[in-house]
Design a protein around this motif. Structure first.
Motif, PDB file in Angstrom:
ATOM      1  N   LEU A 183       0.830  -1.205   0.000  1.00 28.49           N
ATOM      2  CA  LEU A 183       0.000   0.000   0.000  1.00 28.49           C
ATOM      3  C   LEU A 183       0.864   1.255   0.000  1.00 28.49           C
ATOM      4  O   LEU A 183       0.520   2.257  -0.634  1.00 28.49           O
ATOM      5  N   ASN A 184       1.980   1.214   0.708  1.00 21.77           N
ATOM      6  CA  ASN A 184       2.920   2.343   0.688  1.00 21.77           C
ATOM      7  C   ASN A 184       3.448   2.580  -0.728  1.00 21.77           C
ATOM      8  O   ASN A 184       3.564   3.722  -1.181  1.00 21.77           O
ATOM      9  N   GLN A 185       3.752   1.507  -1.432  1.00 22.48           N
ATOM     10  CA  GLN A 185       4.250   1.625  -2.803  1.00 22.48           C
ATOM     11  C   GLN A 185       3.171   2.175  -3.731  1.00 22.48           C
ATOM     12  O   GLN A 185       3.450   2.987  -4.626  1.00 22.48           O
ATOM     13  N   ILE A 186       1.928   1.754  -3.504  1.00 20.77           N
ATOM     14  CA  ILE A 186       0.814   2.236  -4.322  1.00 20.77           C
ATOM     15  C   ILE A 186       0.647   3.744  -4.159  1.00 20.77           C
ATOM     16  O   ILE A 186       0.407   4.468  -5.133  1.00 20.77           O
ATOM     17  N   ARG A 187       0.798   4.244  -2.939  1.00 24.93           N
ATOM     18  CA  ARG A 187       0.685   5.690  -2.708  1.00 24.93           C
ATOM     19  C   ARG A 187       1.786   6.445  -3.455  1.00 24.93           C
ATOM     20  O   ARG A 187       1.565   7.542  -3.956  1.00 24.93           O
ATOM     21  N   GLN A 188       2.975   5.858  -3.532  1.00 18.59           N
ATOM     22  CA  GLN A 188       4.071   6.497  -4.252  1.00 18.59           C
ATOM     23  C   GLN A 188       3.833   6.482  -5.760  1.00 18.59           C
ATOM     24  O   GLN A 188       4.085   7.472  -6.451  1.00 18.59           O
ATOM     25  N   ASP A 189       3.319   5.343  -6.256  1.00 21.66           N
ATOM     26  CA  ASP A 189       3.125   5.185  -7.702  1.00 21.66           C
ATOM     27  C   ASP A 189       1.844   5.851  -8.205  1.00 21.66           C
ATOM     28  O   ASP A 189       1.777   6.288  -9.358  1.00 21.66           O
ATOM     29  N   GLY A 190       0.817   5.863  -7.359  1.00 16.13           N
ATOM     30  CA  GLY A 190      -0.476   6.397  -7.778  1.00 16.13           C
ATOM     31  C   GLY A 190      -1.372   5.371  -8.440  1.00 16.13           C
ATOM     32  O   GLY A 190      -2.466   5.698  -8.909  1.00 16.13           O
ATOM     33  N   TYR A 191      -0.937   4.117  -8.464  1.00 20.06           N
ATOM     34  CA  TYR A 191      -1.759   3.042  -9.045  1.00 20.06           C
ATOM     35  C   TYR A 191      -1.409   1.719  -8.378  1.00 20.06           C
ATOM     36  O   TYR A 191      -0.347   1.580  -7.756  1.00 20.06           O
ATOM     37  N   ALA A 192      -2.319   0.752  -8.511  1.00 19.26           N
ATOM     38  CA  ALA A 192      -2.121  -0.581  -7.938  1.00 19.26           C
ATOM     39  C   ALA A 192      -2.093  -1.624  -9.041  1.00 19.26           C
ATOM     40  O   ALA A 192      -2.671  -1.433 -10.116  1.00 19.26           O
ATOM     41  N   VAL A 205      -4.356  -3.204 -13.767  1.00 17.92           N
ATOM     42  CA  VAL A 205      -3.845  -1.976 -13.170  1.00 17.92           C
ATOM     43  C   VAL A 205      -5.054  -1.163 -12.748  1.00 17.92           C
ATOM     44  O   VAL A 205      -6.050  -1.097 -13.468  1.00 17.92           O
ATOM     45  N   ALA A 206      -5.002  -0.577 -11.553  1.00 15.57           N
ATOM     46  CA  ALA A 206      -6.154   0.132 -10.999  1.00 15.57           C
ATOM     47  C   ALA A 206      -5.714   1.445 -10.378  1.00 15.57           C
ATOM     48  O   ALA A 206      -4.588   1.562  -9.874  1.00 15.57           O
ATOM     49  N   VAL A 207      -6.612   2.428 -10.407  1.00 13.50           N
ATOM     50  CA  VAL A 207      -6.335   3.708  -9.755  1.00 13.50           C
ATOM     51  C   VAL A 207      -7.518   4.070  -8.870  1.00 13.50           C
ATOM     52  O   VAL A 207      -8.655   3.680  -9.145  1.00 13.50           O
ATOM     53  N   PRO A 208      -7.267   4.831  -7.799  1.00 14.31           N
ATOM     54  CA  PRO A 208      -8.355   5.252  -6.930  1.00 14.31           C
ATOM     55  C   PRO A 208      -9.149   6.397  -7.568  1.00 14.31           C
ATOM     56  O   PRO A 208      -8.612   7.155  -8.386  1.00 14.31           O
ATOM     57  N   ILE A 209     -10.401   6.503  -7.181  1.00 11.29           N
ATOM     58  CA  ILE A 209     -11.217   7.662  -7.532  1.00 11.29           C
ATOM     59  C   ILE A 209     -11.252   8.546  -6.298  1.00 11.29           C
ATOM     60  O   ILE A 209     -11.794   8.150  -5.261  1.00 11.29           O
ATOM     61  N   LEU A 210     -10.635   9.722  -6.406  1.00 10.39           N
ATOM     62  CA  LEU A 210     -10.481  10.602  -5.252  1.00 10.39           C
ATOM     63  C   LEU A 210     -11.227  11.912  -5.474  1.00 10.39           C
ATOM     64  O   LEU A 210     -11.174  12.494  -6.562  1.00 10.39           O
TER      65      LEU A 210
END
Length: 269
Positions: A183-192, A205-210
């Motif tokens: 999860l820390n890496q996802i915050r750095q990259d901006g995607y999962a 590949v997925a991105v959050p809706i913020l």
């Protein structure tokens, strides 16, 4: 079969039984429900009869089976249109599907789980677990990890211990510590990424809706198979995903809080 949630009161018990009947994904006999329920036989029977009377369950006298009722269908449709991102996201999912040619998912969190709200199939359809209305694990799906990564810390700490950490494939994350690192890496990259975490051969590949205030609203993903493409190629869709996620967030904010927007054109349905 998922265990019943701990609830008190008549409504909580009724909802537990509804969840249990739904989990069979088919019409089910009383004894099958009883075998999975924590309620005494008489209590369970009374709850089932009340649910049938209210139209949220049906009872087939010939086959002696219970199934979800049409009243739930009406309620589900209302929830889909009033409470989920699905209606405002529809045109953006379609555009993303046409641009990528791959499977597109829209999801929100349902407690510690992922609820798939909508889906667009790839031009060459792929059989996979996800379907609109299905609930899946958060810790080993792309949309799930994208959403977990952007939860407030107190909510994340509450949800992490609730993950099952069951090993579905050799790539599945199986510990809270391992998930926290990802999860820390996802915050750095901006995607999962889903590296065949949940299903063999399925990658995404997925991105959050913020929201504009960085509140996590949901997630959107592009999904394919390892036989057809690679994670490297799927990563190229990140800008398209982020653009779609931004448009969905804008449309959702206008939909929910129209007085905060300048123009209604941002919501496209």
């Amino acid at each position: 079969m998922e265990s019943e949630r701990k609830s008190s009161g008549t409504v909580g018990k009724a909802l537990n039984v509804l969840d249990l009947v739904a989990s069979f994904e088919r019409p089910v006999r009383f004894n099958d429900i009883l075998a999975e329920s924590r309620y005494p036989k008489a209590t369970l029977y009374r709850i089932l009869q009340n649910l049938v009377t209210e139209g949220v369950l049906t009872f087939d006298r010939k086959w002696q089976t219970y199934a979800l009722g049409v009243r739930l269908v009406r309620l589900a449709h209302s929830a889909w249109t009033q409470s989920s991102l699905a209606p405002v996201a529809r045109p953006h999912l379609t555009a993303l599907s046409e641009a990528t040619g791959e499977t597109i998912h829209l999801a929100q969190l349902d407690g510690p789980h992922v609820l798939y709200l909508d889906k667009r199939d790839a031009k060459r359809r792929v059989t996979m677990f996800s379907e609109a209305g299905k609930v899946g694990p958060a810790y080993c799906t792309g949309v799930g990890k994208a959403m977990l990564a952007y939860l407030p810390d107190d909510e994340l700490q509450r949800i992490l211990p609730q993950q099952s950490y069951h090993r579905f494939t050799p790539s599945t994350i199986c510990s809270q510590q391992e998930l926290a690192c990802e999860l820390n890496q996802i915050r750095q990259d901006g995607y999962a990424l889903d590296r065949e975490d949940h299903e063999p051969g399925i990658i995404c590949v997925a991105v959050p809706i913020l929201s504009r205030s960085e509140q996590m609203m949901g997630a959107v993903s592009v999904t394919s198979t390892s036989a057809r493409t690679s994670l490297g190629k799927l990563r190229k869709h990140v800008p398209e995903l982020q653009n779609a996620a931004g448009k969905i967030a804008d449309a959702a904010e206008y939909w929910r809080f129209p007085e905060n927007e300048r123009t209604p054109e941002r919501m496209e349905i």
